[in-house]
Motif scaffolding. Structure first.
Motif, PDB file in Angstrom:
ATOM      1  N   VAL A 324      -2.902 -25.543 -22.240  1.00 26.71           N
ATOM      2  CA  VAL A 324      -2.010 -24.675 -23.215  1.00 26.71           C
ATOM      3  C   VAL A 324      -1.323 -23.572 -22.639  1.00 26.71           C
ATOM      4  N   ARG A 325       0.063 -23.572 -22.983  1.00 30.99           N
ATOM      5  CA  ARG A 325       1.065 -22.785 -22.449  1.00 30.99           C
ATOM      6  C   ARG A 325       1.643 -21.725 -23.359  1.00 30.99           C
ATOM      7  N   LEU A 326       1.181 -20.516 -23.128  1.00 25.02           N
ATOM      8  CA  LEU A 326       1.299 -19.405 -23.963  1.00 25.02           C
ATOM      9  C   LEU A 326       1.603 -18.064 -23.105  1.00 25.02           C
ATOM     10  N   SER A 327       2.754 -17.217 -23.436  1.00 31.49           N
ATOM     11  CA  SER A 327       2.818 -16.114 -22.518  1.00 31.49           C
ATOM     12  C   SER A 327       3.080 -14.981 -23.656  1.00 31.49           C
ATOM     13  N   SER A 328       2.759 -13.914 -23.075  1.00 33.69           N
ATOM     14  CA  SER A 328       3.001 -12.652 -23.816  1.00 33.69           C
ATOM     15  C   SER A 328       3.236 -11.452 -23.038  1.00 33.69           C
ATOM     16  N   ASP A 329       4.095 -10.573 -23.362  1.00 28.35           N
ATOM     17  CA  ASP A 329       4.477  -9.472 -22.661  1.00 28.35           C
ATOM     18  C   ASP A 329       4.365  -8.154 -23.493  1.00 28.35           C
ATOM     19  N   PHE A 330       3.756  -6.979 -22.636  1.00 25.45           N
ATOM     20  CA  PHE A 330       3.466  -5.847 -23.504  1.00 25.45           C
ATOM     21  C   PHE A 330       4.018  -4.707 -22.655  1.00 25.45           C
ATOM     22  N   ASN A 331       4.800  -3.813 -23.231  1.00 25.53           N
ATOM     23  CA  ASN A 331       5.442  -2.641 -22.747  1.00 25.53           C
ATOM     24  C   ASN A 331       4.510  -1.669 -22.724  1.00 25.53           C
ATOM     25  N   ILE A 332       4.416  -1.039 -21.784  1.00 24.46           N
ATOM     26  CA  ILE A 332       3.353   0.464 -21.330  1.00 24.46           C
ATOM     27  C   ILE A 332       4.244   1.543 -20.846  1.00 24.46           C
ATOM     28  N   ASP A 333       4.324   2.600 -21.492  1.00 25.17           N
ATOM     29  CA  ASP A 333       4.985   3.701 -21.017  1.00 25.17           C
ATOM     30  C   ASP A 333       3.758   4.779 -20.307  1.00 25.17           C
ATOM     31  N   VAL A 334       3.847   4.683 -19.215  1.00 24.92           N
ATOM     32  CA  VAL A 334       3.063   5.732 -18.578  1.00 24.92           C
ATOM     33  C   VAL A 334       3.573   7.086 -18.383  1.00 24.92           C
ATOM     34  N   ILE A 335       3.004   8.000 -18.669  1.00 27.95           N
ATOM     35  CA  ILE A 335       3.435   9.562 -18.766  1.00 27.95           C
ATOM     36  C   ILE A 335       3.189  10.116 -17.449  1.00 27.95           C
ATOM     37  N   LYS A 336       4.118  10.768 -16.750  1.00 29.66           N
ATOM     38  CA  LYS A 336       3.935  11.229 -15.418  1.00 29.66           C
ATOM     39  C   LYS A 336       2.872  12.473 -15.125  1.00 29.66           C
ATOM     40  N   SER A 337       2.229  12.743 -14.319  1.00 28.49           N
ATOM     41  CA  SER A 337       1.218  13.597 -14.116  1.00 28.49           C
ATOM     42  C   SER A 337       1.858  15.114 -14.413  1.00 28.49           C
ATOM     43  N   THR A 338       3.009  15.375 -14.170  1.00 24.82           N
ATOM     44  CA  THR A 338       3.734  16.593 -14.412  1.00 24.82           C
ATOM     45  C   THR A 338       3.750  17.098 -15.661  1.00 24.82           C
ATOM     46  N   ALA A 339       3.536  16.058 -16.579  1.00 25.31           N
ATOM     47  CA  ALA A 339       3.417  16.286 -17.888  1.00 25.31           C
ATOM     48  C   ALA A 339       2.194  16.688 -18.487  1.00 25.31           C
ATOM     49  N   PHE A 340       1.277  16.509 -17.674  1.00 26.89           N
ATOM     50  CA  PHE A 340      -0.115  17.270 -18.417  1.00 26.89           C
ATOM     51  C   PHE A 340      -0.929  18.141 -17.245  1.00 26.89           C
ATOM     52  N   ALA A 341      -0.050  18.485 -16.387  1.00 25.45           N
ATOM     53  CA  ALA A 341      -0.530  19.389 -15.233  1.00 25.45           C
ATOM     54  C   ALA A 341      -0.667  20.782 -15.885  1.00 25.45           C
ATOM     55  N   VAL A 342      -1.955  21.755 -15.219  1.00 28.27           N
ATOM     56  CA  VAL A 342      -2.033  22.866 -15.741  1.00 28.27           C
ATOM     57  C   VAL A 342      -0.959  23.821 -15.043  1.00 28.27           C
ATOM     58  N   LYS A 343      -0.505  24.517 -15.807  1.00 25.43           N
ATOM     59  CA  LYS A 343       0.715  25.680 -15.572  1.00 25.43           C
ATOM     60  C   LYS A 343       0.111  26.950 -15.520  1.00 25.43           C
ATOM     61  N   VAL A 344       0.718  27.943 -14.606  1.00 22.62           N
ATOM     62  CA  VAL A 344       0.016  29.293 -14.484  1.00 22.62           C
ATOM     63  C   VAL A 344       1.623  30.374 -14.738  1.00 22.62           C
ATOM     64  N   LYS A 345       1.420  31.271 -15.373  1.00 24.42           N
ATOM     65  CA  LYS A 345       2.637  32.256 -15.310  1.00 24.42           C
ATOM     66  C   LYS A 345       1.920  33.841 -15.222  1.00 24.42           C
ATOM     67  N   ALA A 346       2.648  34.525 -14.487  1.00 18.53           N
ATOM     68  CA  ALA A 346       2.343  35.793 -14.241  1.00 18.53           C
ATOM     69  C   ALA A 346       3.216  36.806 -14.304  1.00 18.53           C
ATOM     70  N   LEU A 347       2.913  38.194 -15.111  1.00 18.89           N
ATOM     71  CA  LEU A 347       3.745  39.019 -15.327  1.00 18.89           C
ATOM     72  C   LEU A 347       3.093  40.550 -14.989  1.00 18.89           C
ATOM     73  N   GLN A 348       3.688  41.452 -14.225  1.00 22.67           N
ATOM     74  CA  GLN A 348       3.161  42.659 -13.858  1.00 22.67           C
ATOM     75  C   GLN A 348       4.252  43.745 -14.243  1.00 22.67           C
ATOM     76  N   LYS A 349       3.519  44.685 -15.185  1.00 20.97           N
ATOM     77  CA  LYS A 349       4.119  45.891 -15.591  1.00 20.97           C
ATOM     78  C   LYS A 349       3.324  47.227 -15.085  1.00 20.97           C
ATOM     79  N   GLY A 350       3.568  47.902 -14.383  1.00 25.02           N
ATOM     80  CA  GLY A 350       2.884  49.019 -13.690  1.00 25.02           C
ATOM     81  C   GLY A 350       1.600  48.386 -13.106  1.00 25.02           C
ATOM     82  N   ASP A 351       0.376  49.035 -13.503  1.00 20.75           N
ATOM     83  CA  ASP A 351      -0.819  48.672 -12.853  1.00 20.75           C
ATOM     84  C   ASP A 351      -1.504  47.471 -13.755  1.00 20.75           C
ATOM     85  N   THR A 352      -0.839  46.950 -14.669  1.00 19.27           N
ATOM     86  CA  THR A 352      -1.253  46.052 -15.452  1.00 19.27           C
ATOM     87  C   THR A 352      -0.551  44.709 -15.017  1.00 19.27           C
TER      88      THR A 352
END
Length: 449
Positions: A324-352
């Motif tokens: 039997v000859r039958l072929s099928s193609d399926f498209n897969i989008d792989v999201i890069k790791s940067t799109a789901f990596a933990v992020k950190v921000k820091a602000l300082q004002k005075g001693d806080t």
């Protein structure tokens, strides 16, 4: 003269009394015990009887014959005999058997000493035992899951005791489609039966087996036979999980094959490949299903667009594989790791200082621990959020939780008191197993008053 006769009679009486007294004194009471035996035995099992014979004072009686008797309405039935040793002990055995091959044998058993000129007879207490009818362990298997018109089937039949010991039945019959057939013995307890060419739709093999001490076994198995299709057709149902494919996270591809009538096509030969542009990432050839289903797992090392190709080569089993000859193609989008990596921000004002950990919506797991490294952690005080704990290990401050993780799409804000100005700090985020999800260096944005 009368005096002489009287003396003679008196002397004879004394002599008789003396003999009777001697005989009475020679008869000694005895005591016989029988050790516990199994409550249940199977036909063919060896049952061992042990016990002891002593006089009333506990002295061992040597060389005495002991009978092991089963009590019956018609009188005792002797199962075995033994002779006591120098310690008064005896030991003998009996091969368990059934009276009636169709039901259990319930027995009441005791040990008996018949007595002799010197010792009284004795009998032990009764013990109960059942010789139970056993159930055969029988397996009936066939060599294929599906058969087509013209195929031959091979049945394999194996017999064993409940303990797994193979044995041959004393009476064995095979009935195939109502006709008696011969089962070919391979080895102890192992038989086969080979059918003639099969025709649709079904065929049945019945097995009847008998053995002394076992219940009669009878069972039947039926196999389905399908008509071969001259122009077979195959349909492929293709899916993957999770639906959102992430870089570095395993994804499972599921394949299900059916014919044009949506009936499972059990035996399918196919190739599967994954490509990114002209690069072949994965290629598996001549994969074979036996139940119409298959699964493959792959972890994408990079993000981007991929194509998964499935090519069906044929259906059926060798040497009857139908091309039997039958072929099928399926498209897969792989999201890069940067799109789901933990992020950190820091602000300082005075001693806080405010530190915000962000676990993105596409993150594969929650964050259970975070670490912050400062030059001098003694000048830093972090207030633990609800459900979290804070501890310091050398230069590292660890914030941890057991049941309140930072879930995907959520933020965790830390309020930090500092002595002086902090330019930057190193940080890390871990999952529930302690695996580092992401780490880096956070630059602190200082807000002047």
């Amino acid at each position: 003269m009368k005096l002489v006769k009287s003396l003679a009679i008196s002397f004879a009486g004394l002599l008789l009394l003396s003999v009777l007294t001697a005989n009475v004194q020679a008869i000694t009471l005895t005591f016989l015990t029988l050790d516990p035996i199994p409550a249940v035995a199977a036909a063919g099992d060896e049952v061992v009887f042990n016990g002891k014979l002593t006089d009333i004072n506990g002295n061992a009686l040597v060389g005495k014959t002991i009978r092991i008797d089963e009590e019956r309405a018609t009188g005792p039935n002797t199962l075995a005999t033994a002779v006591t040793d120098e310690n008064g002990m005896f030991s003998t055995s009996w091969m368990a058997d059934l009276d009636n091959p169709t039901k259990d044998r319930n027995m009441s058993i005791s040990a008996t000493f018949a007595g002799d000129e010197q010792y009284n007879a004795a009998r032990s207490g009764r013990v109960g035992m059942k010789v139970a009818i056993q159930t055969m362990s029988v397996s009936i298997n066939f060599d294929k899951q599906f058969y087509f018109s013209g195929d031959r089937a091979t049945f394999t039949i194996k017999f064993a005791s409940p303990r797994g010991e193979a044995f041959d039945p004393e009476v064995l019959r095979g009935i195939f489609d109502g006709l008696t057939v011969t089962l070919e013995r391979q080895e102890g307890g192992h038989y086969i039966f080979k059918t003639p060419p099969l025709v649709p739709p079904t065929h049945t093999l019945q097995i009847v087996a008998e053995k002394h001490g076992y219940k009669v076994f009878t069972n039947a198995v039926t196999i389905d036979v399908f008509t071969r299709q001259a122009l077979p057709g195959v349909k492929l149902d293709f899916a993957w999980s999770p639906e959102q494919v992430l870089q570095g996270v395993p994804v499972t591809f599921t394949l299900a094959f059916t014919d044009s009538n949506n009936i499972v096509a059990p035996f399918v030969n196919y190739d599967i490949a994954i490509r990114k542009g002209s690069e072949v990432v994965l290629e598996l050839k001549n994969q074979q299903t036996t139940d119409g289903k298959a699964k493959h797992q792959h972890t994408f090392a990079d993000g981007g667009k991929y194509i998964v190709s499935v090519k069906i080569n044929g259906i059926g089993q060798a040497p009857d594989l139908i091309p039997v000859r039958l072929s099928s193609d399926f498209n897969i989008d792989v999201i890069k790791s940067t799109a789901f990596a933990v992020k950190v921000k820091a602000l300082q004002k005075g001693d806080t200082m405010r530190v915000v950990f962000r676990n993105p919506m596409l993150a594969p797991t929650g964050v259970y621990a975070m670490s912050l490294n400062f030059e001098d952690p003694n000048k830093v005080i972090i207030r633990a959020p609800s459900g979290w704990t804070v501890r310091t290990v050398e230069r590292t401050i660890k914030i941890e939780t057991g049941d309140s993780p930072l879930e995907p799409g959520k933020n965790l804000r830390l309020s930090v008191k500092v002595d002086g100005t902090v330019d930057s700090f190193d940080w890390g985020a871990m999952d529930g197993k302690g695996t580092v999800l992401k780490s880096g260096t956070a630059k602190v944005r200082v807000i002047r008053s």
